[in-house]
Design an enzyme around this catalytic site. Structure first.
Site, PDB file in Angstrom:
ATOM      1  N   LYS A   1      34.745  38.444  47.917  1.00  0.00           N
ATOM      2  CA  LYS A   1      34.870  38.847  45.942  1.00  0.00           C
ATOM      3  C   LYS A   1      36.056  37.755  45.186  1.00  0.00           C
ATOM      4  O   LYS A   1      37.731  37.894  46.125  1.00  0.00           O
ATOM      5  CB  LYS A   1      35.506  40.171  45.430  1.00  0.00           C
TER       6      LYS A   1
ATOM      7  N   LYS B   1      30.391  37.519  45.327  1.00  0.00           N
ATOM      8  CA  LYS B   1      31.066  38.256  44.158  1.00  0.00           C
ATOM      9  C   LYS B   1      31.672  37.334  43.272  1.00  0.00           C
ATOM     10  O   LYS B   1      32.645  37.360  43.845  1.00  0.00           O
ATOM     11  CB  LYS B   1      31.147  40.057  43.321  1.00  0.00           C
TER      12      LYS B   1
HETATM   13  C1  PBG Z   1      37.133  45.763  39.371  1.00  0.00           C
HETATM   14  C2  PBG Z   1      35.867  45.004  39.429  1.00  0.00           C
HETATM   15  C3  PBG Z   1      36.083  44.071  38.337  1.00  0.00           C
HETATM   16  C4  PBG Z   1      34.794  43.879  38.159  1.00  0.00           C
HETATM   17  C5  PBG Z   1      33.687  44.724  39.000  1.00  0.00           C
HETATM   18  N1  PBG Z   1      34.821  45.240  39.698  1.00  0.00           N
HETATM   19  C6  PBG Z   1      36.553  43.188  37.672  1.00  0.00           C
HETATM   20  C7  PBG Z   1      37.572  42.377  38.373  1.00  0.00           C
HETATM   21  O1  PBG Z   1      37.879  42.864  39.421  1.00  0.00           O
HETATM   22  O2  PBG Z   1      38.915  41.827  37.896  1.00  0.00           O
HETATM   23  C8  PBG Z   1      34.276  42.876  37.756  1.00  0.00           C
HETATM   24  C9  PBG Z   1      32.360  42.738  36.957  1.00  0.00           C
HETATM   25  C10 PBG Z   1      31.702  41.852  35.892  1.00  0.00           C
HETATM   26  O3  PBG Z   1      32.672  41.082  35.651  1.00  0.00           O
HETATM   27  O4  PBG Z   1      31.043  42.555  35.525  1.00  0.00           O
HETATM   28  N2  PBG Z   1      37.097  47.341  39.520  1.00  0.00           N
END
Ligand code: PBG
Length: 340
Positions: A211, A263
Site C-alpha cells: 500500500k 493499492k
Molecule cells: C485507510 C484507507 C485509505 C483508503 C482505504 N483504506 C486511505 C488512506 O490510507 O489514506 C483509500 C481508499 C481510496 O482512496 O479509495 N483506512
C-alpha cells in the site's frame, strides 16, 4: 510480384509481404471473442461502501460523483442490489460521528462499522463475502492509521494492540475477511494471533501488503471525513519503490495473510505483476478513489468514453495479475456486463 501473398515463406519471394499476420485473430467479432485472453466477471469485483453514523438519508461525496456515505436504510438497499448483481463481496468503511485519540469507535460493538457489519451479514451474508476495513484512521481525531506516542509519531506496536481489539470486534460482528490497511509492521501476525486466541480460526485476513503513500487517496479523505494532518509517508510505501512492494507481499504471506493487496492499482501494475508472480495466495488490487474520480471527471467533460474506459481499467488490472478488484464501479460494471 507474381507470387501470391503468404506462399513464398521467409527468405524468398516477395519479402515485403508479411507471412506472420496477427490480424487474422482480430478479423471478426467471433474470432476476437474466442481469442480474448482476459475476461471480466462480476464475481471478482468487490464494492467498497461507506456507512455513516446518525444520518437518515445518504450523503453524496462531492469528489466522488455517484458514491455516497450510506444511511442504514440506503446501505440495506445497496447491499441487496450488490447481491443481485452477483459481485463477489463488499468492503465496509465506517464514518463515525465522534472521533478520539485512540479511535474508540473502532472497538465498540455499537460503533458504526460493527453495526453495519452485523446488518450486512444478516442481509446478504450468504451471497456476498462481507469484509471490513481494519484501520484506525476513520476513528481517530488526528486521522492517522494508528495511535500516537508522546512525540506525536505513529506508534507501531501500540497500534498493533488496537488492531488486535478491532479485529475481535469485527470478527464478533461477523466480518468474514478483515482488510488490514494500516501498514503497521507485523500487523498480520498480531491480528492472526488475536483471532486464533479467541477461537476465530475461520476469519480470513487480507493484508494490504503493498500500500503506497498515494495522492490518489484524495477523494477518500472526504468520503470518510478524515481529519488527517500531515501525511502517511512514515508507514505507507514510497511510490518510487518496486522492490519494497515485493518485500511487503512476502512478509504478509509469511505472517499468515490469506490474501494480499496492491493499492492503488493503475499506477502500480508492475508491483501487481510482481505480486502475482510470487504470491502463493490470491492477489487483489484496490482501484482507489482518485482513480475513480479521475475517470468520472474526464467523462463528465466528454473527454473520454466513460464505459469503455471503466472496462479498460478493470481489464488492465486483471491482466496485470489481480485475481479480484476493489472498485467503486463494481455494481454498475456487473450489471452492465450481465446485459451485454
Ligand atoms: C485507510 C484507507 C485509505 C483508503 C482505504 N483504506 C486511505 C488512506 O490510507 O489514506 C483509500 C481508499 C481510496 O482512496 O479509495 N483506512
Amino acid at each position: 510480384s507474381e507470387q501470391r501473398p503468404g506462399t513464398g515463406g521467409l527468405g524468398h519471394g516477395p519479402d515485403w509481404r508479411p507471412v506472420i499476420r496477427p490480424r487474422r485473430l482480430r478479423s471478426t467479432p467471433a474470432m476476437r471473442r474466442l481469442t480474448q485472453q482476459t475476461r471480466l466477471h462480476p464475481a471478482e469485483l468487490i464494492l467498497p461502501m461507506f456507512v455513516r453514523d446518525s444520518v437518515d438519508e445518504p450523503v453524496p461525496i462531492g469528489s466522488m460523483p455517484g458514491v455516497v456515505q450510506h444511511s442504514l436504510d440506503s446501505f440495506r438497499a445497496e447491499l441487496q442490489r450488490a447481491a443481485r448483481a452477483g459481485i463477489g463481496g463488499v468492503m465496509l468503511f465506517g464514518v463515525p460521528e465522534r472521533k478520539d485519540a485512540t479511535g474508540s469507535g473502532a472497538t465498540e460493538p455499537q460503533g458504526i462499522l460493527n453495526v453495519a457489519t452485523r446488518i450486512a451479514v444478516a442481509e446478504v451474508g450468504d451471497a456476498l463475502v462481507v469484509q471490513t476495513d481494519l484501520c484506525l484512521d476513520e476513528f481517530t481525531d488526528h486521522g492517522h492509521c494508528g495511535v500516537l506516542d508522546a512525540a506525536g509519531r505513529v506508534d507501531n506496536d501500540a497500534s498493533l494492540l488496537r488492531y488486535r481489539d478491532m479485529a475481535l470486534a469485527q470478527a464478533d460482528a461477523g466480518s468474514a475477511l478483515l482488510g488490514l490497511s494500516g501498514m503497521m509492521d507485523g500487523q498480520v501476525r498480531a491480528v492472526r494471533d488475536a483471532l486464533d486466541a479467541a477461537g476465530h480460526f475461520d476469519t480470513a485476513i487480507l493484508g494490504y501488503a503493498a500500500k503506497y503513500a498515494s495522492a490518489f487517496y484524495g477523494p477518500f479523505r472526504e468520503a470518510v471525513q478524515s481529519s488527517l494532518q500531515g501525511d502517511r509517508r512514515s508507514y505507507q510505501l514510497d511510490p518510487a519503490n518496486r522492490r519494497e512492494g515485493a518485500r511487503e507481499v512476502l512478509l504478509d504471506v509469511e505472517e499468515g495473510a490469506d490474501v494480499v493487496m496492491v493499492k492503488p492499482a493503475m499506477s502500480y501494475l508492475d508491483v501487481l505483476a510482481d505480486a502475482a508472480a510470487s504470491s502463493p495466495v490470491p492477489v487483489w488490487a484496490y482501484q482507489v478513489s482518485g482513480e475513480y474520480s479521475m475517470v468520472e471527471a474526464a467523462a463528465a467533460h466528454g473527454w473520454i468514453d466513460r464505459e469503455r474506459t471503466i472496462d479498460e481499467t478493470l481489464l488492465g488490472i486483471r491482466r496485470a495479475g489481480a485475481d479480484a478488484v476493489l472498485s467503486y464501479w463494481a455494481i454498475e460494471a456487473a450489471e452492465r456486463w450481465a446485459r451485454a
